[in-house]
Enzyme design. Structure first.
Site, short mmCIF file in Angstrom:
data_model
loop_
_atom_site.label_atom_id
_atom_site.label_comp_id
_atom_site.label_asym_id
_atom_site.label_seq_id
_atom_site.Cartn_x
_atom_site.Cartn_y
_atom_site.Cartn_z
N GLY A 37 -5.94 6.70 -12.25
CA GLY A 37 -4.94 6.12 -11.96
C GLY A 37 -4.11 6.01 -12.85
N GLU A 97 -0.61 -0.34 -10.22
CA GLU A 97 -2.26 0.67 -10.97
C GLU A 97 -2.68 -0.55 -12.06
OE1 GLU A 97 -3.40 4.11 -10.22
OE2 GLU A 97 -1.95 4.71 -8.95
N THR A 125 -0.62 -4.40 -14.03
CA THR A 125 0.81 -5.22 -14.66
C THR A 125 0.33 -4.86 -16.04
OG1 THR A 125 0.44 -7.00 -15.21
CG2 THR A 125 0.84 -7.19 -12.86
N ILE A 163 1.05 -1.20 -0.07
CA ILE A 163 0.02 0.03 0.01
C ILE A 163 0.96 1.12 -0.26
CG2 ILE A 163 -1.85 1.09 0.82
CD1 ILE A 163 -2.97 -1.50 0.07
N THR A 164 0.54 1.94 -1.21
CA THR A 164 1.67 3.24 -1.07
C THR A 164 1.08 4.33 -0.53
OG1 THR A 164 1.50 2.73 -3.28
CG2 THR A 164 2.51 5.23 -3.00
N GLY A 189 30.37 3.22 -17.11
CA GLY A 189 30.91 2.77 -15.67
C GLY A 189 29.41 4.09 -14.78
#
Ligand code: CAA
Length: 384
Positions: free
Chosen positions: A247, A368, A370, A162-163, A345
């Site tokens: 979203g 939100e 895949t 959960i963001t 590098g």
């Protein structure tokens, strides 16, 4: 058809660009390393009106359009995708859902401070809770239950990844009330983090967007008043799908920002880094990489803006937001990998930013919905 932004949209884009360069870039590497939530930056976003960009000013929002939201998300995500995901969830998964489907009381009590991003001068943001240990892509398989107890629901279960899970004050929780009805038995409940029975587990230790605040959250016999249900009984799954369609424009714009940030950092580097007696931009193999990156970034931007424009004009944007998300997130992954390659590098160490962009890009292909879920939505839409 015209491709020009309005003066107001250009102003928003510039404000977001300045904010990202002046407030997000300094310290972004340290916050990523320490997994430190960008609280100061989010409070500044609240002051800019960016936490409730598309919300009616009557409910604390900035009253802007979705195109402006895409422009702001792109600029901030170029340098700090951890900050931008917090902004995106609050704007499109929380505020949008409450503005569109909430009652007047819910709008006064919850939407208004959420859109401001502040209450009593303290950070006040939201989280959206659909995913569970066994319900990620298969979102109808909700195990969290909201038992109907008359004037309240008894909420039990676990939500994952959960963001804003730890920092949010308010959660929109999808839960099953009537399993016999499948997706039509799911409700969306507004839950306050401070209520008895809400338990926030430890922060996830992530590959990318490390400064964002991702948690498992558990609900043990949490009493949720009936007035905190969003929409009619059984509307929760439709609520989640409709909210996620918007979203996905936000996450598409986040991915776009990661891709265009990869291009900007690489272009600057190619103009200054010398190899074989000249700046590396003069080697065709590098110049062509930049050309391909610029072309794909522009295509992603057009998909994002088209979907946002459709939303602003009251058109169906379900397919276009999935197209924008799948294309932008795959572009972000590819472009950030190319950016690391161009930097050689230096690209593999933290100071040059592009390794972070590459790690941040990956999640845009997962959350939100895949890339595989976006292809389900697109194919079902076009084959209907
Ligand atoms: N609008 C309205 N209704 C919709 C809809 C939409 N966009 N999409 C589906 N529905 C309806 C369907 O019409 C269907 O209703 P009927 O039974 O009346 O026909 C019902 O919802 C069930 O839909 P499906 O039969 O299509 O359901 P499914 O089981 O086949 O799943 C799915 C479809 C597209 C795969 C869906 O489960 C899905 O989107 N999964 C991914 C979930 C997701 O995006 N999770 C992200 C979590 S949030 C997050 O990541 C936030 C964060 O922290 C950053």
């Amino acid at each position: 058809m015209q491709f020009q932004l309005s003066e107001e949209q250009l102003m928003i884009q510039q404000a977001a660009r300045d904010f990202a360069r002046q407030q997000c870039l300094p310290g972004v590497i340290e916050r990523d390393e320490k997994q430190q939530f960008p609280k100061e930056q989010v409070l500044q976003l609240a002051d800019l009106g960016f936490m409730g960009m598309m919300v009616d000013p009557a409910y604390g929002g900035a009253g802007l359009d979705t195109v402006s939201y895409v422009l702001a998300m792109e600029e901030i995500s170029k340098v700090d995708a951890s900050t931008s995901v917090c902004m995106s969830v609050n704007n499109s998964l929380v505020c949008y859902g409450l503005q569109e489907f909430g009652t007047e009381e819910q709008k006064q009590q919850y939407l208004t401070p959420l859109a401001r991003g502040k209450k009593d001068n303290e950070l006040y943001i939201g989280a959206f809770m659909l995913s569970e240990p066994e319900a990620g892509s298969d979102a109808t398989s909700q195990r969290t239950t909201a038992e109907d107890m008359g004037d309240y629901y008894l909420l039990n279960g676990t939500k994952n990844w959960i963001t804003n899970g730890g920092t949010a004050s308010v959660y929109l929780v999808m839960a099953q009330t009537d399993p016999a009805k499948g997706s039509k038995g799911i409700n969306c409940l507004i839950v306050e983090k401070s209520w008895p029975g809400v338990v926030v587990a430890a922060k996830e230790n992530k590959m990318g967007i490390r400064a964002s605040d991702t948690h498992t959250v558990m609900f043990n016999d949490v009493k949720v008043p009936k007035k905190n249900r969003v929409g009619a009984d059984g509307f929760g799954f439709t609520f989640a799908m409709k909210t996620l369609a918007g979203g996905r424009i936000g996450i598409a714009a986040q991915a776009l920002g990661i891709a265009s940030g990869s291009l900007e950092f690489s272009t600057q580097y190619a103009k200054t880094r010398k190899a074989f007696g000249t700046e590396i931009m003069n080697h065709q193999i590098i110049a062509f990489k930049l050309a391909d990156m610029a072309t794909r970034v522009d295509a992603a931007r057009l998909l994002c803006l088209k979907s946002a424009w459709q939303k602003d004009n009251g058109m169906d944007y379900t397919i276009s937001s999935s197209m924008a998300k799948v294309f932008s997130s795959e572009t972000a992954m590819w472009a950030s990998t190319e950016a690391v390659q161009i930097h050689g590098g230096y690209g593999y160490v933290k100071e040059y930013h592009v390794e972070r962009l590459m790690r941040d890009a990956k999640i845009t292909q997962i959350y939100e919905g895949t890339s595989e879920v976006q292809r389900i939505v697109i194919s079902r839409g076009i084959l209907k």
